[in-house]
Design an enzyme around this catalytic site. Structure first.
Site, PDB file in Angstrom:
ATOM      1  N   ASP A 168       0.728  -1.219  -0.061  1.00 27.58           N
ATOM      2  CA  ASP A 168      -0.058  -0.014  -0.041  1.00 27.58           C
ATOM      3  C   ASP A 168       0.761   1.250  -0.071  1.00 27.58           C
ATOM      4  O   ASP A 168       2.068   1.018   0.437  1.00 27.58           O
ATOM      5  CB  ASP A 168      -0.790   0.084   1.415  1.00 27.58           C
ATOM      6  CG  ASP A 168      -1.762   1.108   1.308  1.00 27.58           C
ATOM      7  OD1 ASP A 168      -2.424   1.469   0.556  1.00 27.58           O
ATOM      8  OD2 ASP A 168      -1.666   1.762   2.593  1.00 27.58           O
ATOM      9  N   ASP A 215      -0.265   5.244   1.094  1.00 28.82           N
ATOM     10  CA  ASP A 215      -0.462   5.884   2.138  1.00 28.82           C
ATOM     11  C   ASP A 215      -0.626   5.144   3.584  1.00 28.82           C
ATOM     12  O   ASP A 215      -1.300   4.364   3.764  1.00 28.82           O
ATOM     13  CB  ASP A 215      -1.799   6.728   1.930  1.00 28.82           C
ATOM     14  CG  ASP A 215      -1.846   7.538   0.469  1.00 28.82           C
ATOM     15  OD1 ASP A 215      -1.347   8.593   0.566  1.00 28.82           O
ATOM     16  OD2 ASP A 215      -2.459   6.919  -0.318  1.00 28.82           O
ATOM     17  N   ASP A 222      -1.546  -1.135   5.746  1.00 26.92           N
ATOM     18  CA  ASP A 222      -2.048  -0.559   7.234  1.00 26.92           C
ATOM     19  C   ASP A 222      -3.386  -0.356   7.575  1.00 26.92           C
ATOM     20  O   ASP A 222      -3.879  -0.044   8.561  1.00 26.92           O
ATOM     21  CB  ASP A 222      -1.358   0.935   7.383  1.00 26.92           C
ATOM     22  CG  ASP A 222      -2.103   2.007   6.457  1.00 26.92           C
ATOM     23  OD1 ASP A 222      -2.029   1.838   5.567  1.00 26.92           O
ATOM     24  OD2 ASP A 222      -2.398   3.010   6.982  1.00 26.92           O
TER      25      ASP A 222
END
Length: 222
Positions: A12, A14, A173
């Site tokens: 991922d 961000d 996250d």
């Protein structure tokens, strides 16, 4: 060093590879201020990140009084225009992220990015930070068509295919990251340092890292 357990590792963007929270908060606040809403702190915006810019803004508007779909559409465009002009004012890779990418590449691992950020914005951010060439593919929230960003398995399946197939793992996250990886049959590693919407232990990942210096040993254990 061909005994590494994964041929492909996806990330991922961000809150995983990059701390984009400062620039995303500025973009949200630009949109909020344009309709005289109170601005939000970085810590308030962090849990809103992960589902794409429209989702992030909708939560920002909800936190400051709500809005109609029509107003959201106008402000979404306003947010994107501002963000595109200020992509990397504060944004930078997390500590040891580049070292981890280098170490994986040295082991022959093919690297990819799968984000819910619009693909052209993801490519611009990575380009401005001189990171694009490290990745075999960069897949955005709109790459697979409307409604097919994470937690859909489609972008994860596309990542594996574009990287030539092989055993893959995904690092993220948010619940979107872990659900997408699991839907595609991949093990997931969750980042304790990311933009968490809930306790990291509740994401259901196979492993949790406190920082990128933990990543390679963690992948070797999976």
């Amino acid at each position: 060093m061909n005994d590494f357990p994964f041929q492909i590792v996806g990330f991922d963007l961000d809150g995983t590879l990059l701390d984009t929270s400062g620039d995303l908060t500025d973009a949200v606040n630009h949109a909020l201020a344009s309709v005289r809403r109170p601005t939000l702190t970085v810590e308030q915006v962090k849990p809103m990140i992960g589902g794409g810019a429209r989702h992030m803004l909708a939560q920002g508007m909800a936190a400051t009084g709500g809005c109609s779909e029509e107003e959201l559409a106008v402000l979404h465009r306003r947010l994107l225009d501002y963000y595109e002009a200020h992509l990397t004012v504060h944004t930078q890779p997390y500590p040891h992220a580049i070292d981890a990418l280098d170490a994986l590449a040295a082991r022959g691992v093919r690297l990819a990015v799968v984000t819910n950020k619009l693909e052209h914005l993801a490519r611009q951010v990575l380009g401005q930070l001189d990171l694009t060439a490290r990745f075999v593919t960069i897949i955005g929230g709109d790459t697979m068509g409307p409604g097919n960003g994470k937690p859909s398995r489609q972008p994860i399946d596309a990542m594996v295919e574009r990287c030539g197939g092989g055993r893959a793992a995904f690092v993220g996250d948010s619940i979107y990251d872990i659900q997408a990886a699991h839907a595609a049959g991949l093990p997931a590693v969750a980042c304790r340092f990311g933009f968490l919407m809930q306790p990291v232990e509740e994401l259901g990942a196979e492993a949790i890292i406190d920082g990128f210096d933990d990543l390679l040993p963690t992948l070797e254990r999976l």
